[in-house]
Design a protein around this motif. Structure first.
Motif, PDB file in Angstrom:
ATOM      1  N   ASN A   1      39.356  33.536  33.308  1.00  0.00           N
ATOM      2  CA  ASN A   1      39.333  32.336  32.484  1.00  0.00           C
ATOM      3  C   ASN A   1      37.932  32.224  31.888  1.00  0.00           C
ATOM      4  N   GLY A   2      37.786  32.554  30.631  1.00  0.00           N
ATOM      5  CA  GLY A   2      36.452  32.556  30.009  1.00  0.00           C
ATOM      6  C   GLY A   2      35.587  33.585  30.698  1.00  0.00           C
ATOM      7  N   SER A   3      34.518  33.114  31.341  1.00  0.00           N
ATOM      8  CA  SER A   3      33.619  34.077  31.990  1.00  0.00           C
ATOM      9  C   SER A   3      33.798  34.092  33.502  1.00  0.00           C
ATOM     10  N   SER A   4      34.932  33.591  33.988  1.00  0.00           N
ATOM     11  CA  SER A   4      35.092  33.639  35.448  1.00  0.00           C
ATOM     12  C   SER A   4      36.429  34.283  35.834  1.00  0.00           C
TER      13      SER A   4
ATOM     14  N   LEU B   1      32.507  42.152  33.461  1.00  0.00           N
ATOM     15  CA  LEU B   1      33.788  41.975  32.793  1.00  0.00           C
ATOM     16  C   LEU B   1      34.145  43.230  31.995  1.00  0.00           C
ATOM     17  N   ALA B   2      33.141  43.781  31.337  1.00  0.00           N
ATOM     18  CA  ALA B   2      33.392  44.977  30.520  1.00  0.00           C
ATOM     19  C   ALA B   2      33.805  46.138  31.427  1.00  0.00           C
ATOM     20  N   GLU B   3      33.121  46.279  32.566  1.00  0.00           N
ATOM     21  CA  GLU B   3      33.391  47.457  33.408  1.00  0.00           C
ATOM     22  C   GLU B   3      34.617  47.297  34.303  1.00  0.00           C
ATOM     23  N   TYR B   4      34.785  46.099  34.844  1.00  0.00           N
ATOM     24  CA  TYR B   4      35.835  45.943  35.857  1.00  0.00           C
ATOM     25  C   TYR B   4      36.944  44.987  35.435  1.00  0.00           C
TER      26      TYR B   4
END
Ligand SMILES: C[S@@+](CC[C@H](N)C(=O)[O-])C[C@H]1O[C@@H](n2cnc3c(N)ncnc32)[C@H](O)[C@@H]1O
Length: 402
Positions: A311-314, A297-300
């Motif tokens: 949505n949250g972690s997805s 998530l941080a990189e892409y």
């Protein structure tokens, strides 16, 4: 450096055994002159959260769920296995120190950095972040590295013989009491008419990551797309992500190519075709929804936001990008229908197959390529590439058919 990488590339043969072996990863075969070194320093050095095992003879290590770094002198006279047990934020610090310590120890034994080779045996899925950190540390130390993808929820024991360069991995499933008997290499003979999903699943992991093979993205940006636009303006661009696991590889290429073509105002159609032998993975890929917590998530995050909904972690990819990907079940043993691909990526699959199968797969790929056409299949075996008439582009670790 590039030559050293190619020279040291693993054959990655994984032989089937009865008994406890799961994987037997053998480095590039060649005659090894054994230069004896006193064994006084063999054994473990325990320093806080890191263990480094040095020796001229064979080394037996229980690495648990951690990835392990193996370092060996090219002549087989000396080797070491590094196991970092640290789980917290000090992991990188310990790992860097351990690698430094190993290089120093090799130097004491009159083995220079130029004549050592390294391999990384991947840890459990939960320790993937450590693998990523170790890759960075080995790169920074300018050590050539071969990565063996053996993720999964396994405890591992490692047997490593510096002399032959053979690392055997014994694995035990988490929460079971005994070491698993396993098989681990596939030859064409194992799949006379085709490989069975179950058989492949027992040997090959499904491990995958977004934007995993960095050199292929560079090749697309710097060479393949510009060349395609120049020599065949207006013609559709097709990429095949062969053995794409859950599809994140195919989505990565689709997003990247979409961005490149948009920037170039090329206005040509393109498609990324993803295939895998595993039906469930194909279903996941078609759904296009992934857990992207943490590093991904941080990189892409910018890509995910642009082409999907977080949505949250997805992330759930939307139609804007889904229309450029298509997935289906396909066994690499079979000849593809005659779609002409400009580029075929078969990443992190060949290490599970013997040379007969690799050659067969490459033959199939060539039959489905445009000219010039590009193949990424690792480990890249220059001799095999040459044998079947493919040119090696070492800059991008790719092969080209003219
Ligand atoms: C380690 S994953 C690599 C996934 C992806 N290419 C990457 O690098 O991120 C290996 C994949 O190869 C697939 N595979 C192995 N043998 C295959 C075969 N004969 N035909 C099609 N898929 C195969 C497995 O099902 C698995 O999903």
């Amino acid at each position: 450096m590039q030559n050293a990488l190619l020279k040291n590339h693993p054959r990655g043969t994984i032989k089937r055994h009865t008994g406890l072996y799961v994987a037997n990863l053998a480095w590039y075969h060649r005659m090894i002159q054994y230069k004896p070194i006193p064994k006084d320093d063999a054994g473990a050095t325990l320093r806080g959260s890191r263990e480094t095992f040095f020796g001229a003879g064979s080394l037996n290590i229980n690495t648990g769920l951690n990835p392990a770094v193996i370092i060996r002198s090219e002549d087989g006279s000396y080797g070491c296995v590094i196991n970092i047990t640290e789980n917290g934020s000090d992991f990188s610090l310990h790992a860097e120190k351990a690698v430094e310590q190993a290089i120093a120890k090799f130097a004491v034994n009159k083995i220079s950095k130029d004549s050592i080779e390294t391999a990384l045996i991947g840890g459990s899925d939960s320790a993937k972040w450590k693998t990523t950190k170790l890759i960075g540390i080995l790169r920074k130390a300018k050590l050539p590295m071969n990565e063996f993808d053996l993720n999964g929820m396994f405890y591992r024991k490692l047997y490593f013989d510096p002399k032959s360069g053979v690392a055997k991995v014994f694995r035990e499933e988490v929460n079971t009491a005994h070491w698993n008997p396993g098989s681990a290499s596939l030859s064409l003979n194992d799949g006379t008419r085709g490989f069975s999903e179950g058989h492949v699943g027992g040997v090959v992991t499904n491990a995958t990551r977004f934007f995993r093979q960095q050199s292929t993205f560079k090749a697309l940006r710097e060479h393949i797309i510009p060349e395609h636009l120049q020599i065949t303006p207006g013609k559709p661009f097709y990429l095949w992500s062969a053995a794409c696991s859950s599809g994140v590889e195919a989505y990565s290429y689709a997003m990247y190519i979409h961005r490149l073509l948009t920037r170039a105002r090329a206005g040509i159609p393109f498609m990324v075709f993803g295939t895998d032998i595993n039906e469930k993975l194909v279903k996941t890929a078609t759904e296009g929804e992934y857990d992207v917590a943490g590093k991904d998530l941080a990189e892409y995050g910018a890509y995910f936001n642009r082409y999907g909904t977080i949505n949250g972690s997805s992330v759930k990819f939307g139609d804007e990008i889904k229309k450029f990907v298509s997935f289906r079940r396909f066994d690499l043993k079979n000849k593809p229908r005659s779609r002409k691909f400009r580029m075929i990526v078969c990443a992190n699959v060949f290490q599970y197959y013997q040379d007969d199968a690799r050659e067969h797969f490459l033959g199939n790929f060539i039959s489905a390529l445009e000219r010039p056409g590009y193949i990424f299949a690792n480990p890249l075996t220059p001799n095999l590439a040459k044998k079947i008439g493919l040119e090696v582009l070492s800059k991008y670790q790719m092969m080209r058919a003219l």
